[in-house]
Write a protein that holds these residues in place. Structure first.
Motif, PDB file in Angstrom:
ATOM      1  N   VAL A 310      54.425  32.583  -6.702  1.00 48.55           N
ATOM      2  CA  VAL A 310      55.578  32.024  -6.006  1.00 48.55           C
ATOM      3  C   VAL A 310      55.752  30.555  -6.379  1.00 48.55           C
ATOM      4  O   VAL A 310      54.817  29.890  -6.803  1.00 48.55           O
ATOM      5  CB  VAL A 310      55.443  32.163  -4.475  1.00 48.55           C
ATOM      6  CG1 VAL A 310      55.459  33.621  -4.064  1.00 48.55           C
ATOM      7  CG2 VAL A 310      54.209  31.457  -3.954  1.00 48.55           C
ATOM      8  N   PHE A 311      56.960  30.081  -6.226  1.00 46.72           N
ATOM      9  CA  PHE A 311      57.304  28.685  -6.472  1.00 46.72           C
ATOM     10  C   PHE A 311      56.737  27.873  -5.308  1.00 46.72           C
ATOM     11  O   PHE A 311      57.258  27.920  -4.197  1.00 46.72           O
ATOM     12  CB  PHE A 311      58.831  28.579  -6.527  1.00 46.72           C
ATOM     13  CG  PHE A 311      59.402  27.261  -6.976  1.00 46.72           C
ATOM     14  CD1 PHE A 311      58.982  26.057  -6.414  1.00 46.72           C
ATOM     15  CD2 PHE A 311      60.395  27.230  -7.940  1.00 46.72           C
ATOM     16  CE1 PHE A 311      59.536  24.850  -6.810  1.00 46.72           C
ATOM     17  CE2 PHE A 311      60.965  26.023  -8.349  1.00 46.72           C
ATOM     18  CZ  PHE A 311      60.528  24.833  -7.790  1.00 46.72           C
ATOM     19  N   PRO A 312      55.658  27.099  -5.519  1.00 46.29           N
ATOM     20  CA  PRO A 312      55.040  26.384  -4.396  1.00 46.29           C
ATOM     21  C   PRO A 312      55.773  25.089  -4.069  1.00 46.29           C
ATOM     22  O   PRO A 312      56.357  24.442  -4.942  1.00 46.29           O
ATOM     23  CB  PRO A 312      53.630  26.094  -4.920  1.00 46.29           C
ATOM     24  CG  PRO A 312      53.815  25.957  -6.403  1.00 46.29           C
ATOM     25  CD  PRO A 312      54.933  26.909  -6.779  1.00 46.29           C
ATOM     26  N   ALA A 313      55.747  24.742  -2.818  1.00 46.98           N
ATOM     27  CA  ALA A 313      56.268  23.449  -2.365  1.00 46.98           C
ATOM     28  C   ALA A 313      55.248  22.874  -1.393  1.00 46.98           C
ATOM     29  O   ALA A 313      54.708  23.605  -0.561  1.00 46.98           O
ATOM     30  CB  ALA A 313      57.628  23.619  -1.688  1.00 46.98           C
ATOM     31  N   GLY A 314      54.985  21.581  -1.505  1.00 46.88           N
ATOM     32  CA  GLY A 314      53.971  21.026  -0.622  1.00 46.88           C
ATOM     33  C   GLY A 314      53.920  19.519  -0.681  1.00 46.88           C
ATOM     34  O   GLY A 314      54.744  18.856  -1.327  1.00 46.88           O
ATOM     35  N   HIS A 315      52.947  18.961  -0.003  1.00 45.44           N
ATOM     36  CA  HIS A 315      52.868  17.512   0.161  1.00 45.44           C
ATOM     37  C   HIS A 315      52.533  16.784  -1.142  1.00 45.44           C
ATOM     38  O   HIS A 315      52.879  15.612  -1.292  1.00 45.44           O
ATOM     39  CB  HIS A 315      51.842  17.167   1.235  1.00 45.44           C
ATOM     40  CG  HIS A 315      52.318  17.455   2.632  1.00 45.44           C
ATOM     41  ND1 HIS A 315      52.156  18.695   3.227  1.00 45.44           N
ATOM     42  CD2 HIS A 315      52.967  16.675   3.532  1.00 45.44           C
ATOM     43  CE1 HIS A 315      52.689  18.661   4.447  1.00 45.44           C
ATOM     44  NE2 HIS A 315      53.180  17.458   4.650  1.00 45.44           N
TER      45      HIS A 315
END
Length: 458
Positions: A310-315
């Motif tokens: 999955v396309f990760p998004a995070g800090h």
């Protein structure tokens, strides 16, 4: 200038990543602006949206728009509500279905999976493709139950899908990119999370694609304003070039084009019981697409985005966006929940969950070239009793029909008729709850199931 492109997954991902990043930086520079200058415009816009969301929280307001189904059906949604929907890119539809109907569907699905001994017998790969965001949800590859078929094909579902599709620009330059009034009946799965459950939730991610978003011609056109330096013209509601191009295959992706992801609640769920969260900023996709081009990101890295995850998004790369992560309000059985297809989302963890957390996933997937191609695969999967051949795990499903009539591929908003699929009035759409193919029921039990199903159809 022509960008390099790869219509199939590159053999050398690192080399392709370095090449496309160099080319994108050069194309932006040719506009007379630097990548940093273009990104600063996006960052300012996103920060304004984040500030708006945090201010709404301080005022005690619901971040998520909430609209009654009755208003959608009557064409009585106010301009202010439409504006909030487009600004936040997500929606709760109150009373989409009668609560009793939703609870009845939940009971039917329980009977469906238990009579197939699904939880004891299923040996597929599950949803381990969420490993890149450190979690595993309680989602099961059940596709063809009567409850799901009835909900997908209902007039009430078609009404909401058409309303949501209409928020997009679906025609431009003489091309109709999709038909907003015609859905492709994309079959998705179910989630069942029991009372008292402990769940790690699901990490922040998004689902529109992976490296193909930067590397294929169609997506380069779709995101053209981000890549040519004219970022002010970028519109997250513009469907141009998004409905026909290829996608890199992988177990993390949906093969169909969805304007909105969505699910319908089959149980009551309070807002603090491990529910869906989103970053309700449609324009955040511009941030996500341009962030890998900044100098602090290694040249062979797209902020962690790669194929088959999955396309990760995070800090680490997207910290300002994470400040806006917002959960849904309390929902009741029969409500539905929707979010823009490019939107960052997650599921919060929960311990000792109060009540059940059951949903069936039904998106808005309008008729378009990509979905027309996918619909043919869906028909074949339905007839054979298998999981649809999307890029999700290619597993055999415990829900295959034996009825002779596969579903029609589409249904318009004006005519959503279950009878077109040969399942109207039939409690068991598969006439006997077919077991996992290759794992047949004992003959005496199979006969009992068939008698029960046929009796229910009369």
């Amino acid at each position: 200038m022509a960008l390099p492109h790869w219509e199939e997954t590159p053999a050398d991902l690192g080399a392709a990543t370095r090449e496309i990043k160099t080319a994108l930086r050069a194309q932006i520079a040719a506009s007379g602006r630097t990548v940093d200058e273009v990104f600063a415009v996006v960052e300012q816009r996103v920060q304004a949206a984040v500030d708006d969301i945090t201010a709404a929280r301080r005022r005690g307001e619901s971040v998520w728009p909430v609209i009654d189904y009755a208003d959608i059906a009557a064409g009585a949604v106010s301009p202010a509500e439409i504006a909030k929907l487009r600004r936040r890119g997500c929606l709760v539809v109150r009373g989409h279905f009668e609560r009793a109907q939703a609870l009845g569907w939940d009971a039917d699905i329980v009977d469906y999976v238990e009579s197939n001994h699904f939880f004891e017998d299923y040996r597929g790969p599950g949803d381990d493709f969420f490993g890149s965001v450190g979690s595993k949800p309680e989602i099961y590859p059940i596709y063809w139950s009567a409850a799901q078929m009835q909900a997908r094909q209902s007039d009430r579902m078609a009404t909401v899908q058409a309303f949501l599709n209409a928020q997009w620009t679906h025609e431009s330059d003489g091309v109709q990119w999709f038909d907003p009034a015609r859905d492709s009946l994309y079959p998705d799965r179910i989630r069942r999370r029991p009372e008292g459950a402990d769940s790690a939730g699901l990490g922040t991610h998004l689902d529109p694609g992976t490296l193909d978003l930067w590397m294929t011609q169609a997506y380069q056109q779709a995101f053209r304003h981000l890549f040519d330096g004219d970022v002010e013209k970028y519109d997250p509601w513009d469907a141009a070039h998004r409905t026909a191009g290829p996608q890199y295959p992988g177990s993390t992706m949906c093969s169909a084009f969805r304007t909105f992801q969505g699910w319908t609640a089959l149980s009551d769920m309070d807002h603090d019981q491990g529910v869906l969260h989103t970053v309700p900023i449609p324009e955040a996709m511009a941030y996500l697409m341009l962030r890998p081009l900044l100098s602090d990101v290694p040249d062979d890295d797209m902020c962690g985005v790669t194929v088959n995850q999955v396309f990760p998004a995070g800090h680490k790369w997207h910290a300002p966006l994470m400040e806006a992560l917002s959960g849904i309000p309390d929902v009741r059985a029969g409500d539905s929940v929707w979010w823009h297809c490019d939107m960052i989302h997650s599921v919060a963890p929960v311990e000792a969950q109060k009540g059940w957390g059951n949903v069936m996933y039904i998106p808005a997937a309008p008729w378009c070239p990509r979905n027309e191609e996918y619909a043919a695969n869906v028909r074949d999967a339905f007839a054979k009793g298998r999981a649809p051949a999307t890029s999700r795990p290619s597993t055999t499903s415990a829900t295959g029909p034996t009825a002779s009539s596969p579903p029609t591929s589409t249904r318009s908003a004006a005519a959503a008729s279950a009878s077109a699929d040969g399942v109207q009035g039939c409690k068991y759409a598969d006439h006997g709850h077919r077991h996992l193919p290759g794992q047949g029921l004992p003959p005496d039990r199979a006969r009992r199931r068939r008698r029960r199903a046929v009796g229910a159809c009369r």
